[in-house]
Write a protein that holds these residues in place. Structure first.
Motif, PDB file in Angstrom:
ATOM      1  N   PHE A   7     -11.552  37.313  19.083  1.00 50.00           N
ATOM      2  CA  PHE A   7     -10.550  36.777  19.999  1.00 50.00           C
ATOM      3  C   PHE A   7      -9.170  36.819  19.341  1.00 50.00           C
ATOM      4  N   HIS A   8      -9.089  36.332  18.115  1.00 49.82           N
ATOM      5  CA  HIS A   8      -7.812  36.319  17.400  1.00 49.82           C
ATOM      6  C   HIS A   8      -7.314  37.739  17.143  1.00 49.82           C
ATOM      7  N   THR A   9      -8.217  38.627  16.769  1.00 54.35           N
ATOM      8  CA  THR A   9      -7.829  40.016  16.499  1.00 54.35           C
ATOM      9  C   THR A   9      -7.222  40.655  17.737  1.00 54.35           C
ATOM     10  N   LEU A  10      -7.865  40.477  18.890  1.00 48.06           N
ATOM     11  CA  LEU A  10      -7.346  41.051  20.132  1.00 48.06           C
ATOM     12  C   LEU A  10      -6.013  40.413  20.511  1.00 48.06           C
ATOM     13  N   ALA A  11      -5.949  39.067  20.462  1.00 46.29           N
ATOM     14  CA  ALA A  11      -4.727  38.368  20.856  1.00 46.29           C
ATOM     15  C   ALA A  11      -3.552  38.797  19.990  1.00 46.29           C
ATOM     16  N   THR A  12      -3.779  38.917  18.687  1.00 44.61           N
ATOM     17  CA  THR A  12      -2.704  39.291  17.778  1.00 44.61           C
ATOM     18  C   THR A  12      -2.244  40.719  18.030  1.00 44.61           C
ATOM     19  N   GLU A  13      -3.183  41.614  18.304  1.00 40.92           N
ATOM     20  CA  GLU A  13      -2.797  42.998  18.577  1.00 40.92           C
ATOM     21  C   GLU A  13      -2.046  43.101  19.902  1.00 40.92           C
ATOM     22  N   PHE A  14      -2.446  42.307  20.890  1.00 33.81           N
ATOM     23  CA  PHE A  14      -1.685  42.273  22.142  1.00 33.81           C
ATOM     24  C   PHE A  14      -0.251  41.796  21.883  1.00 33.81           C
ATOM     25  N   ALA A  15      -0.111  40.743  21.071  1.00 36.31           N
ATOM     26  CA  ALA A  15       1.221  40.230  20.744  1.00 36.31           C
ATOM     27  C   ALA A  15       2.044  41.290  20.013  1.00 36.31           C
ATOM     28  N   ARG A  16       1.397  42.016  19.114  1.00 40.30           N
ATOM     29  CA  ARG A  16       2.093  43.070  18.359  1.00 40.30           C
ATOM     30  C   ARG A  16       2.583  44.170  19.304  1.00 40.30           C
ATOM     31  N   ASN A  17       1.914  44.315  20.441  1.00 39.22           N
ATOM     32  CA  ASN A  17       2.298  45.321  21.431  1.00 39.22           C
ATOM     33  C   ASN A  17       3.115  44.714  22.577  1.00 39.22           C
ATOM     34  N   ASP A  18       3.759  43.574  22.283  1.00 39.61           N
ATOM     35  CA  ASP A  18       4.776  42.978  23.161  1.00 39.61           C
ATOM     36  C   ASP A  18       4.232  42.352  24.443  1.00 39.61           C
ATOM     37  N   LEU A  19       2.983  41.932  24.448  1.00 34.75           N
ATOM     38  CA  LEU A  19       2.459  41.182  25.574  1.00 34.75           C
ATOM     39  C   LEU A  19       2.655  39.685  25.311  1.00 34.75           C
ATOM     40  N   ASP A  20       3.252  38.987  26.278  1.00 40.07           N
ATOM     41  CA  ASP A  20       3.406  37.542  26.173  1.00 40.07           C
ATOM     42  C   ASP A  20       2.032  36.875  26.286  1.00 40.07           C
ATOM     43  N   GLN A  21       1.875  35.712  25.631  1.00 45.68           N
ATOM     44  CA  GLN A  21       0.612  34.989  25.661  1.00 45.68           C
ATOM     45  C   GLN A  21       0.796  33.584  26.222  1.00 45.68           C
ATOM     46  N   ILE A  22      -0.137  33.161  27.068  1.00 48.35           N
ATOM     47  CA  ILE A  22      -0.251  31.754  27.426  1.00 48.35           C
ATOM     48  C   ILE A  22      -1.698  31.353  27.198  1.00 48.35           C
ATOM     49  N   GLN A  23      -1.893  30.254  26.495  1.00 49.78           N
ATOM     50  CA  GLN A  23      -3.246  29.814  26.133  1.00 49.78           C
ATOM     51  C   GLN A  23      -3.538  28.466  26.781  1.00 49.78           C
TER      52      GLN A  23
END
Length: 307
Positions: free
Chosen positions: A191-207
């Protein structure tokens, strides 16, 4: 001249032929509907509900190894940068124990890809649901499905109201494997690996999280950015929730009962990457009420859509 009546035998043969034709036609029509439904694919809500219903602290869970984390990073990058590479993504997620489902969402009528690890082995890594109607730009994260009750329902509702969103749902009870499955506090998790890679690719996150009413009785919601700087979208979400009638605690204004998400690992990674991360806690009174959840979903979708 009277037209001669057909012989009884030929009449019976005609009736039998007509009945046979009717059965064939009705059978063909009956076959047509399932074919159409099959083309639409499964309902993501059903599959995510099934995943959540099966969660238990006694179920197996393990973190991915180094190679699996590298594969997950590749999957996340491809999902964002190569939206038409469905077959390749199916293979990459398949290597991680995910089964691919494709179809048209019955609520939004938009195409979706769903990658689901059903927990049949210790790779209890959850679900990744992607709206394929437009390019991905937002990740909606549910780290504690089943435990923070109804956060998975809210997550799906926000996803459906937010074109171009990815719904990331953990696949294990947060107390499984001596709480290693608490992915919000485990930087070794998939989960963390995917979330971090999404963030690295400029996707905003809401948890999305939940708290018991007694833990903060003066508030319905807590909005924070964890360890990341306060962002305009966090302020807009807090204002929107207040406008929707929720007593909202803003973590950048005052203390919010240890619900600020300061130890959240995805928030810490977002801070390092200077990426957008919003941590939202909702009371049980809000999460148990479908109408209240609907108001929250409307607010989140409206604010996440603002550039």
């Amino acid at each position: 001249m009277r037209t001669p009546l057909p012989a009884a035998g030929s009449t019976r043969r005609g009736l039998i032929a007509a009945a046979t034709l009717a059965l064939l036609v009705s059978g063909a029509c009956a076959d047509a509907k399932p074919t159409s439904e099959q083309q639409r694919g499964p309902d993501p809500e059903v599959l995510i509900d099934e995943l959540t219903a099966g969660l238990s602290r006694d179920n197996p869970y393990r973190d991915p190894d180094t190679e699996e984390r590298a594969t997950a990073r590749r999957a996340a990058r491809s999902l964002v940068t190569e939206p038409n590479a469905a077959n390749d993504l199916d293979q990459v997620f398949g290597d991680l124990g995910f089964r691919a489902h494709h179809g048209t969402d019955p609520v939004t009528d938009r195409p979706f890809d769903l990658y689901l690890a059903d927990g049949s082995d210790d790779r209890s890594w959850g679900a990744v649901l992607v709206d394929r109607g437009t390019a991905p730009r937002t990740v909606i994260e549910v780290p504690h499905p089943g435990f923070d009750i109804n956060t998975e329902k809210l997550g799906l509702a926000v996803h459906r109201k937010t074109p171009g969103s990815v719904l990331l749902v953990a696949g294990a009870h947060r107390q499984a494997a001596d709480s290693d499955a608490d992915v919000a506090h485990n930087d070794r998790s998939l989960f963390h690996t995917l979330a971090t890679e999404f963030a690295r690719n400029d996707l905003d996150q809401i948890q999305l999280h939940g708290f018991a009413d007694r833990n903060l009785p003066t508030s319905d919601a807590v909005v924070s950015t964890g360890s990341a700087p306060v962002t305009p979208v966090a302020r807009r979400i807090a204002d929107g929730l207040s406008g929707a009638g929720l007593n909202t605690c803003r973590a950048w204004v005052r203390k919010c009962g240890q619900l600020e998400g300061k130890t959240n690992q995805q928030g810490r990674a977002a801070a390092e990457l200077e990426a957008v991360f919003v941590h939202l806690e909702l009371s049980w009174s809000v999460r148990r009420d479908a109408e209240a959840r609907g108001r929250v979903a409307e607010v989140l979708a409206a604010q996440l859509a603002v550039a």
